[in-house]
Design an enzyme around this catalytic site. Sequence first.
Site, PDB file in Angstrom:
ATOM      1  N   GLY A  49      32.580 -46.829  29.963  1.00 46.94           N
ATOM      2  CA  GLY A  49      33.916 -46.536  30.477  1.00 46.94           C
ATOM      3  C   GLY A  49      35.016 -46.936  29.507  1.00 46.94           C
ATOM      4  N   ASP A  52      24.825 -48.409  31.782  1.00 46.05           N
ATOM      5  CA  ASP A  52      25.721 -47.452  32.455  1.00 46.05           C
ATOM      6  C   ASP A  52      24.884 -46.250  32.880  1.00 46.05           C
ATOM      7  OD1 ASP A  52      27.981 -46.117  33.438  1.00 46.05           O
ATOM      8  OD2 ASP A  52      29.212 -46.710  31.740  1.00 46.05           O
ATOM      9  N   ASP A  65      22.197 -47.364  37.167  1.00 51.30           N
ATOM     10  CA  ASP A  65      23.113 -47.040  38.256  1.00 51.30           C
ATOM     11  C   ASP A  65      23.218 -48.308  39.111  1.00 51.30           C
ATOM     12  OD1 ASP A  65      24.263 -46.270  40.634  1.00 51.30           O
ATOM     13  OD2 ASP A  65      22.940 -44.544  40.974  1.00 51.30           O
ATOM     14  N   TYR A 112      39.904 -48.288  46.694  1.00 51.70           N
ATOM     15  CA  TYR A 112      39.734 -49.068  45.462  1.00 51.70           C
ATOM     16  C   TYR A 112      40.228 -50.508  45.669  1.00 51.70           C
ATOM     17  CZ  TYR A 112      40.732 -50.217  40.501  1.00 51.70           C
ATOM     18  OH  TYR A 112      40.812 -50.789  39.258  1.00 51.70           O
TER      19      TYR A 112
HETATM   20  N1  SER Z   1      44.324 -48.610  36.312  1.00 54.88           N
HETATM   21  C1  SER Z   1      43.939 -48.724  37.693  1.00 54.88           C
HETATM   22  C2  SER Z   1      44.164 -47.455  38.415  1.00 54.88           C
HETATM   23  O1  SER Z   1      45.142 -46.798  38.128  1.00 54.88           O
HETATM   24  C3  SER Z   1      44.704 -49.839  38.357  1.00 54.88           C
HETATM   25  O2  SER Z   1      44.007 -51.031  38.252  1.00 54.88           O
HETATM   26  O3  SER Z   1      43.428 -47.120  39.287  1.00 54.88           O
END
Ligand code: SER
Length: 319
Positions: free
Chosen positions: A11, A34, A49, A139
């Site tokens: 990532g 990853d 995974d 998130y």
């Molecule tokens: N960079 C992240 C996002 O935009 C924030 O922690 O989801």
Amino acid sequence: MKQIIVTGSRGQIGTELVTELCSRYGPEKVIATDLGTHTDFKCEFVELDVTDRTSVFNIFSRVSPGTVFHLAGVLSARGEEQPETAFNVNLNGTKNVLDAAISSGTERFIFPSTIAVFGPHTPKKNVAVDTITRPVTMYGITKLFCEQLAEYYSRKGMIDARGIRLPGIISHRTPPGGGTTDYAIDMIRSAVARRKYTCFLKKDTRLPMMYMPDAVNALVKISEVGSSSLLHRTDFNVSAFDFTPGELETELLRHFPGFEVTYRQDARQAIADSWPASVDSSCAEHEWGFAPQFDMQRMVSDMILNLRPLVKEGRSAQT
Ligand code: SER
């Protein structure tokens, strides 16, 4: 020194952290993991995974690492589009990694949390670590839970967990995927490629940010510091600067007169509106010496320097 496992190594942050860890400790000390197969890492790469509990346990029992950097995660915007996936990767994946790390005797669990743990009830400016955390995105909810779970295991003496709440991370090497702060990278890339840019956030939406070298340094630094200086554990605010899309546009206009930005907000505006405009990083500064080197102007200049050759090669940069 025992080996280090990195999840989410392909990532945006993982690719740069793995490179730094390899040069700091030697590639033989680093195992990058990853989804997918292709990497140009100098160290061993294992396809993994994190939602596959058996595979996670297998690699931890084979390697018995000293430290794990757990970076695998689904960011805010993608998390709103695919909440089940975000739940599974961010929550179940983190539980798998924590459990496997504990059962294999891993000493340290290092992970990036996020400014998304805050919500609309949090004060907007210079937000403290210990304040209202009532996130409204999948998130943010999953990351807040992981902060608390890792801290719980830490308190019980099962593992030494440390986490930093990252702001928007700006970088040129690997594009981020599915974040809300990604607009900043897209805008800089567009300016360097002499393209117009349509911004999905409003011109005056202020968010905390940091340049990648400072993010990588922060992760390495918090992984190395002794425990005795730490009053907090998994919830350190870290940020280097904050700006609005309008301010970034103005800075880019100094380098690229004629650069054109239009503003057309989409669903990501609501996500950004629920986050703080700036955070107070003083706990990280006092407890483990967080000291970012890049301000916004230096970041923009360095991004341009690094993106220019890519544009010339025609690899300019769709993110
Ligand atoms: N960079 C992240 C996002 O935009 C924030 O922690 O989801």
